[in-house]
Design an enzyme around this catalytic site. Structure first.
Site, PDB file in Angstrom:
ATOM      1  N   HIS A 180       5.059  42.953 -15.392  1.00 41.32           N
ATOM      2  CA  HIS A 180       4.889  43.575 -13.717  1.00 41.32           C
ATOM      3  C   HIS A 180       3.550  44.745 -13.342  1.00 41.32           C
ATOM      4  CE1 HIS A 180       9.004  42.834 -12.576  1.00 41.32           C
ATOM      5  NE2 HIS A 180       7.830  41.491 -11.664  1.00 41.32           N
ATOM      6  N   HIS A 208       8.591  48.482  -8.665  1.00 36.50           N
ATOM      7  CA  HIS A 208       7.639  46.714  -8.153  1.00 36.50           C
ATOM      8  C   HIS A 208       9.270  45.901  -8.132  1.00 36.50           C
ATOM      9  CE1 HIS A 208       6.052  43.020  -8.486  1.00 36.50           C
ATOM     10  NE2 HIS A 208       6.583  42.769  -8.377  1.00 36.50           N
ATOM     11  N   ARG A 241      18.574  37.826 -11.661  1.00 37.97           N
ATOM     12  CA  ARG A 241      18.535  38.540 -13.829  1.00 37.97           C
ATOM     13  C   ARG A 241      20.377  39.381 -13.310  1.00 37.97           C
ATOM     14  NH1 ARG A 241      12.491  38.889 -14.356  1.00 37.97           N
ATOM     15  NH2 ARG A 241      11.673  36.726 -12.950  1.00 37.97           N
ATOM     16  N   ASP A 283      18.705  36.750  -2.112  1.00 40.06           N
ATOM     17  CA  ASP A 283      17.678  37.102  -1.082  1.00 40.06           C
ATOM     18  C   ASP A 283      18.329  38.510  -0.720  1.00 40.06           C
ATOM     19  OD1 ASP A 283      16.945  37.662   2.235  1.00 40.06           O
ATOM     20  OD2 ASP A 283      15.059  36.849   0.360  1.00 40.06           O
ATOM     21  N   MET A 284      17.335  39.187  -0.326  1.00 37.02           N
ATOM     22  CA  MET A 284      17.537  40.405  -0.022  1.00 37.02           C
ATOM     23  C   MET A 284      18.354  40.897   1.916  1.00 37.02           C
ATOM     24  SD  MET A 284      18.699  44.128  -0.982  1.00 37.02           S
ATOM     25  CE  MET A 284      18.690  43.487  -2.655  1.00 37.02           C
ATOM     26  N   GLU A 334       8.422  46.472  -0.450  1.00 35.17           N
ATOM     27  CA  GLU A 334       7.795  46.447   0.852  1.00 35.17           C
ATOM     28  C   GLU A 334       7.796  46.766   1.503  1.00 35.17           C
ATOM     29  OE1 GLU A 334       4.452  44.143   0.106  1.00 35.17           O
ATOM     30  OE2 GLU A 334       4.157  44.214  -2.261  1.00 35.17           O
TER      31      GLU A 334
END
Length: 405
Positions: A180, A208, A241, A283-284, A334
């Site tokens: 990244h 990130h 992961r 998915d958060m 974000e």
């Protein structure tokens, strides 16, 4: 100069076209399912409706040819002719120790990318295929490669070496490389501009956080340490992961469940992290919603994710003997005000004070979310890796196109 930015994978490629006179995006898109009769091209000219086409695209060379054709299409295109593509820039995940910056493609560069296949078997082969595909379609334009690992080549040995026998480093290149890098470099440069202070005078931590995630300590304008290691598996708990685990778990799992090396590698990369702990959610947003409804597994997954992220931030503040700026970026960083608050509310010992209204505000713009009296400035800065690739490509291609005295 118009720059074609390519991010090629094994069966897909994404593209953007930049007009570097004002760094505007003329068009973006992607080709999926390359190698199949039902390959799909998605093309989005800026300010105009998206176009989707399904057709047979059997290889990357054909995919690039199809992209170029749509870019100059009288109705859907954004360029008048192929000659208006002046250079191409490629994202390459792994540059090893050979590359500390972006470089113009030549035969030696292609050979080095190929040599590094063992360190990035899922990514570097696709990138090289993309380079060769552009070369086949546009043989006369300069191409530039931008490496995810290059920004982290400033790490000192104390940060990048592993405490294992030296032969593994000398002979096989086993060390922390980090990833990244293009994103971490972009948001750190942007943060320094927004704050109005030279990056070389700052102690910054950039987060990130997406499906994959990494944290970087940036000291005096350079990457000092980063959470991902020889591969993108090390570090934070991620979508699928595992991140950091006891390495003895690998042979233990192989023995107890009779797993092959490929199977345990797949387990750690594709079936662990948030997905494993939550019971199938990666998915958060889904995890936060389920946790709010009383799902204990989802709550544990979120708590582990936040805890590990916060530990890295704290450890990097210690490594740099301080911190003055914290940056969140990428999909989760974000967009998840809930995660940012959970992290920052437990870092008050560093002098972080969050402005809850600023944190909750929905915006796609760069924004400070710390209170005026916070000793550490906390920012949300949308990343733009493609623009960084375009900028590096413009710089290196300009050198190639400028006659030498």
């Amino acid at each position: 100069m118009n720059i074609l930015v390519i991010n090629a994978g094994s069966s897909s490629l994404k593209y953007q076209v930049f007009d570097m006179t004002n760094e505007s995006v003329l068009a973006r898109g992607k080709v999926e399912r390359i190698g199949m009769e039902t390959a799909m091209l998605t093309h989005e000219p800026t300010g105009r409706p998206e176009l989707r086409e399904v057709s047979e695209i059997l290889d990357h060379t054909s995919a690039i040819r199809r992209v170029l054709r749509i870019l100059i299409d009288p109705k859907e295109g954004v360029l008048r002719s192929i000659e208006e593509v002046h250079a191409a820039g490629h994202r390459v995940v792994h540059g090893g120790e050979a590359f500390s910056g972006s470089v113009k493609v030549d035969d030696k560069v292609k050979e080095e990318i190929k040599r590094l296949f063992d360190l990035a078997p899922l990514h570097n082969p696709g990138a090289l295929t993309g380079i060769l595909a552009v070369e086949a379609n546009l043989p006369d334009i300069p191409q530039v490669v931008v490496f995810d690992t290059a920004f982290h080549q400033t790490m000192p040995p104390v940060a990048f070496r592993y405490p294992i026998p030296n032969v593994f480093y000398r002979k096989h290149g086993v060390r922390r490389y980090g990833f990244h890098g293009t994103s971490h470099q972009y948001v750190s440069d942007r943060a320094a501009d927004l704050i109005g202070k030279p990056l070389e005078q700052m102690k910054m931590i950039t987060c990130h956080i997406g499906n994959g995630g990494s944290v970087t300590a940036i000291l005096d304008g350079k990457s000092f340490d980063t959470s991902m290691g020889m591969t993108p598996l090390e570090g934070l708990m991620m979508g699928t992961r595992s991140g950091d685990i006891d390495p003895a778990i690998v042979p233990f799992a192989m023995d107890k469940e009779d797993l092959s090396l490929n199977e345990v590698n797949s387990m750690l990369n594709k079936h662990s992290g948030l997905f494993a702990v939550s019971g199938g959610m990666g998915d958060m947003r889904e995890i936060i919603e389920a946790a709010g409804e009383g799902d204990r597994n989802a709550k544990l997954a979120f708590d582990m994710y936040e805890y590990r992220l916060r530990k890295y931030i704290g450890s990097y503040a210690a490594a740099m003997n301080g911190i003055d700026t914290l940056v969140f970026t990428a999909g989760v960083g974000e967009n998840s005000a809930y995660l940012r608050k959970a992290v920052c509310d437990k870092l008050t010992f560093l002098g972080i004070q969050l402005d809850d209204n600023a944190n909750e505000a929905r915006s796609r713009d760069d924004r400070r979310i710390s209170s005026p009296d916070s000793r550490v400035e906390v920012w949300v800065i949308p990343t733009n890796e493609e623009l960084m690739i375009a900028r590096d490509t413009f710089r290196e291609a300009s050198k190639a196109l400028t006659p030498q005295a």
